[in-house]
Design a protein around this motif. Structure first.
Motif, short mmCIF file in Angstrom:
data_model
loop_
_atom_site.label_atom_id
_atom_site.label_comp_id
_atom_site.label_asym_id
_atom_site.label_seq_id
_atom_site.Cartn_x
_atom_site.Cartn_y
_atom_site.Cartn_z
N CYS A 3 18.25 3.40 3.69
CA CYS A 3 16.92 2.87 3.96
C CYS A 3 16.51 3.25 5.38
N LEU A 4 15.35 3.90 5.50
CA LEU A 4 14.87 4.36 6.79
C LEU A 4 13.49 3.78 7.07
N PRO A 5 13.30 3.13 8.21
CA PRO A 5 11.96 2.62 8.52
C PRO A 5 10.98 3.76 8.77
N CYS A 6 9.75 3.56 8.33
CA CYS A 6 8.66 4.51 8.59
C CYS A 6 7.59 3.76 9.37
N GLY A 7 7.74 3.69 10.67
CA GLY A 7 6.82 2.93 11.50
C GLY A 7 6.93 1.45 11.19
N GLU A 8 5.81 0.72 11.40
CA GLU A 8 5.82 -0.73 11.16
C GLU A 8 5.40 -1.07 9.74
N ALA A 9 4.96 -0.08 8.98
CA ALA A 9 4.37 -0.39 7.69
C ALA A 9 4.97 0.42 6.55
N GLY A 10 6.21 0.87 6.72
CA GLY A 10 6.81 1.64 5.64
C GLY A 10 8.32 1.60 5.67
N LEU A 11 8.91 1.76 4.50
CA LEU A 11 10.36 1.86 4.37
C LEU A 11 10.65 2.97 3.37
N LEU A 12 11.42 3.96 3.78
CA LEU A 12 11.78 5.07 2.91
C LEU A 12 13.19 4.83 2.38
N VAL A 13 13.30 4.77 1.06
CA VAL A 13 14.61 4.55 0.42
C VAL A 13 15.07 5.88 -0.15
N GLU A 14 16.17 6.40 0.36
CA GLU A 14 16.76 7.64 -0.15
C GLU A 14 17.80 7.29 -1.22
N LEU A 15 17.70 7.99 -2.37
CA LEU A 15 18.60 7.72 -3.49
C LEU A 15 19.28 8.99 -3.93
N ASP A 16 20.26 8.86 -4.83
CA ASP A 16 21.09 10.01 -5.19
C ASP A 16 20.36 11.01 -6.08
N ASP A 17 19.52 10.51 -6.98
CA ASP A 17 18.87 11.41 -7.93
C ASP A 17 17.61 10.77 -8.47
N LEU A 18 16.90 11.53 -9.33
CA LEU A 18 15.63 11.05 -9.88
C LEU A 18 15.81 9.83 -10.77
N GLU A 19 16.92 9.78 -11.50
CA GLU A 19 17.16 8.62 -12.37
C GLU A 19 17.23 7.33 -11.54
N GLN A 20 17.89 7.40 -10.38
CA GLN A 20 17.95 6.22 -9.51
C GLN A 20 16.57 5.87 -8.96
N VAL A 21 15.78 6.90 -8.63
CA VAL A 21 14.43 6.63 -8.13
C VAL A 21 13.62 5.87 -9.18
N LEU A 22 13.68 6.35 -10.44
CA LEU A 22 12.93 5.70 -11.51
C LEU A 22 13.41 4.26 -11.72
N ALA A 23 14.73 4.06 -11.67
CA ALA A 23 15.27 2.72 -11.87
C ALA A 23 14.88 1.79 -10.72
#
Length: 204
Positions: A3-23
């Motif tokens: 999990c990476l903060p994107c300024g004060e108004a965002g959070l970027l979640v990095e996942l292993d693959d597209l299936e995890q993103v969809l889930a």
């Protein structure tokens, strides 16, 4: 997961693959953490847009890390049918790549449900995925400088439709008159993440 903060108004979640993103998208759509106002999926990431008056990236990251993912889950959305004339310039090449005949390619494309995983490239362009992997084909070795609006294509694990004329390297198998992007429509995009899509063959 990272999990990476994107300024004060965002959070970027990095996942292993597209299936995890969809889930993850499906789980957070069903029970969004307090202060999350939008979810923006991509191929390997999910961006959470926050209301900084209600929460902060650190608090939301704690919720995300303890979110349980259900394999095969996908975000909920409407379904659409898209009429396609299957006369694309690369239909024969796709048949050769897949080891199927052109009619089998059409049947494989129309015979399954596709789902919009995420959007990008240009307004209204949805990256579609499906269970049947027989249509996974490489991009063209030489991209076209002009692909017409409505061209239906395949590239890698994705299917897609060009909303407007643009350069592109996808293998073109057909065309549709469907309007993918209309600023007078709410929402403007016909295909949004989670939309279930059925392609229907029609005559020229």
């Amino acid at each position: 997961m990272r999990c990476l903060p994107c300024g004060e108004a965002g959070l970027l979640v990095e996942l292993d693959d597209l299936e995890q993103v969809l889930a993850m998208h499906a789980a957070l759509q069903e029970v969004p953490p307090p202060g999350v106002v939008d979810l923006v999926p991509a191929a390997r990431t999910l961006l959470l847009q926050l209301d900084p008056a209600l929460t902060d990236p650190g608090a939301v990251a704690e919720v995300v890390r303890f979110t349980t993912l259900q394999p095969g889950a996908a975000p909920a959305a409407d379904s659409v049918e898209i009429a396609v004339v299957y006369d694309g310039a690369d239909l024969a090449d796709v048949a050769e790549h897949t080891g199927m005949g052109p009619r089998e390619v059409v049947q494989a494309h129309t015979g399954q449900e596709w789902r919009v995983a995420f959007c990008g490239f240009s307004p209204g362009f949805g990256y579609l995925v499906a269970q049947d992997d027989r249509l996974h084909v490489p991009r063209r070795s030489t991209p076209r400088t002009r692909v017409p609006a409505g061209a239906v294509g395949l590239a890698g694990e994705f299917g897609g439709i060009y909303p407007r004329e643009s350069p592109g390297g996808w293998q073109l198998i057909g065309r549709t008159d469907a309007t993918l992007w209309d600023v007078e429509r709410d929402p403007p995009a016909l295909l949004v993440p989670g939309t279930r899509v059925r392609f229907v063959e029609v005559g020229a």
